[in-house]
Design a protein around this motif. Structure first.
Motif, PDB file in Angstrom:
ATOM      1  N   ILE A   1       0.847  -1.190   0.000  1.00 51.72           N
ATOM      2  CA  ILE A   1       0.000   0.000   0.000  1.00 51.72           C
ATOM      3  C   ILE A   1       0.885   1.244   0.000  1.00 51.72           C
ATOM      4  O   ILE A   1       2.024   1.215   0.497  1.00 51.72           O
ATOM      5  N   ASN A   2       0.385   2.333  -0.581  1.00 54.34           N
ATOM      6  CA  ASN A   2       1.054   3.629  -0.549  1.00 54.34           C
ATOM      7  C   ASN A   2       0.201   4.625   0.221  1.00 54.34           C
ATOM      8  O   ASN A   2      -1.020   4.465   0.341  1.00 54.34           O
ATOM      9  N   THR A   3       0.844   5.695   0.711  1.00 58.60           N
ATOM     10  CA  THR A   3       0.098   6.692   1.477  1.00 58.60           C
ATOM     11  C   THR A   3      -0.888   7.449   0.595  1.00 58.60           C
ATOM     12  O   THR A   3      -1.934   7.892   1.065  1.00 58.60           O
TER      13      THR A   3
ATOM     14  N   PRO B   1       1.553  17.054  -0.423  1.00 63.06           N
ATOM     15  CA  PRO B   1       1.441  17.830   0.822  1.00 63.06           C
ATOM     16  C   PRO B   1       0.740  17.029   1.914  1.00 63.06           C
ATOM     17  O   PRO B   1      -0.029  16.097   1.636  1.00 63.06           O
ATOM     18  N   ALA B   2       0.981  17.414   3.146  1.00 65.15           N
ATOM     19  CA  ALA B   2       0.397  16.697   4.281  1.00 65.15           C
ATOM     20  C   ALA B   2      -1.124  16.677   4.206  1.00 65.15           C
ATOM     21  O   ALA B   2      -1.763  15.681   4.575  1.00 65.15           O
ATOM     22  N   GLY B   3      -1.729  17.765   3.710  1.00 63.38           N
ATOM     23  CA  GLY B   3      -3.182  17.803   3.624  1.00 63.38           C
ATOM     24  C   GLY B   3      -3.738  16.761   2.669  1.00 63.38           C
ATOM     25  O   GLY B   3      -4.803  16.180   2.917  1.00 63.38           O
ATOM     26  N   VAL B   4      -3.007  16.503   1.580  1.00 62.20           N
ATOM     27  CA  VAL B   4      -3.431  15.471   0.640  1.00 62.20           C
ATOM     28  C   VAL B   4      -3.295  14.092   1.273  1.00 62.20           C
ATOM     29  O   VAL B   4      -4.202  13.256   1.186  1.00 62.20           O
TER      30      VAL B   4
ATOM     31  N   PHE C   1      -6.445  11.276   2.002  1.00 58.37           N
ATOM     32  CA  PHE C   1      -6.457   9.888   1.554  1.00 58.37           C
ATOM     33  C   PHE C   1      -6.340   8.918   2.731  1.00 58.37           C
ATOM     34  O   PHE C   1      -6.858   7.800   2.672  1.00 58.37           O
ATOM     35  N   HIS C   2      -5.671   9.348   3.794  1.00 57.09           N
ATOM     36  CA  HIS C   2      -5.552   8.514   4.990  1.00 57.09           C
ATOM     37  C   HIS C   2      -6.929   8.160   5.542  1.00 57.09           C
ATOM     38  O   HIS C   2      -7.144   7.042   6.035  1.00 57.09           O
ATOM     39  N   ALA C   3      -7.869   9.097   5.432  1.00 52.85           N
ATOM     40  CA  ALA C   3      -9.215   8.865   5.964  1.00 52.85           C
ATOM     41  C   ALA C   3      -9.892   7.674   5.297  1.00 52.85           C
ATOM     42  O   ALA C   3     -10.762   7.042   5.888  1.00 52.85           O
TER      43      ALA C   3
ATOM     44  N   SER D   1      10.214   8.792   5.543  1.00 48.08           N
ATOM     45  CA  SER D   1       9.565   9.500   6.649  1.00 48.08           C
ATOM     46  C   SER D   1       8.077   9.710   6.413  1.00 48.08           C
ATOM     47  O   SER D   1       7.281   9.624   7.355  1.00 48.08           O
ATOM     48  N   GLU D   2       7.656   9.984   5.149  1.00 46.91           N
ATOM     49  CA  GLU D   2       6.232  10.216   4.902  1.00 46.91           C
ATOM     50  C   GLU D   2       5.412   8.974   5.231  1.00 46.91           C
ATOM     51  O   GLU D   2       4.326   9.063   5.808  1.00 46.91           O
TER      52      GLU D   2
END
Length: 214
Positions: free
Chosen positions: A87-89, A101-104, A108-110, A130-131
């Motif tokens: 899986i990818n972030t 960006p962290a917001g993106v 998707f994390h949700a 790190s991401e």
């Protein structure tokens, strides 16, 4: 298998996503709204978490097959690919291969993190970069994010492991993070040591014999 509701939620996020490399998708005849997910068997012993797909992944429509992914796959013992949940972030390629960006990643994390908890039954997670490591702190309590930050600051972070308890989807799960540096050839600080670090993790988690040196 990706559930229809998850696929629809991911596609909705992708539409109008600033920074999506639509030219790459067009070159390879791919739908830029369709997420590229590897996933795997629910009983897979390990979960590999990367950042996002690159051009080769879009071309082949398979995750972890770019320069970094091929290095990871080459170090797996025979048959071990079937023991991995991939899986990818963010399951979409960014323009210029720049980190989302962290917001993106949070948006998707949700969708992806609950999907991970539902579809994978294992506990041991290898994160690349790190991401991918800090992705596990998104939408989590501040105490857990502090724990992640403190662990990442340790000089032994690539040989130690961090168990974390997550609650969601009506369950309480412990995941054990085993971080590794990103294997990109551009990562001058770690690219030479990466094969040995990954082999050490696999030897510990899969009880495999040490592989050849880099």
């Amino acid at each position: 298998m990706l559930a229809q509701a998850d696929a629809a939620a991911l596609s909705a996020l992708a539409r109008g996503l600033e920074g999506l490399d639509t030219d790459c998708y067009a070159r390879h005849g791919r739908d830029p709204a369709q997420p590229l997910l590897g996933l795997g068997p629910p009983s897979a012993r390990l979960c590999f978490v990367g950042r996002d797909p690159g051009e080769r992944e879009i071309a082949q429509w398979r995750p972890f097959v770019g320069a970094s992914g091929r290095q990871i796959r080459a170090l797996l013992p025979p048959g071990a690919e079937d023991e991995v949940f991939w899986i990818n972030t963010v399951p979409y390629k960014p323009r210029g291969n720049k980190a989302w960006p962290a917001g993106v990643r949070r948006a998707f994390h949700a969708v992806l993190f609950p999907l991970l908890l539902r579809q994978w039954q294992g506990a041991d997670v290898l994160t690349f970069g790190s991401e991918a490591f800090h992705w596990f702190g998104l939408a989590q309590p501040e105490a857990l994010r502090r724990e992640l930050a403190a662990f990442w600051a340790r000089p032994d972070r690539f040989s130690s492991s961090l168990p974390l308890v997550f609650e969601g989807e009506g369950q309480r799960r412990t995941l054990v993070l085993h971080p590794l540096p990103h294997p990109s050839p551009a990562n001058a600080q770690w690219k030479l040591r990466f094969p040995q670090l990954l082999q050490s993790r696999l030897q510990q988690l899969l009880a495999v014999a040490p592989g050849p040196g880099p």
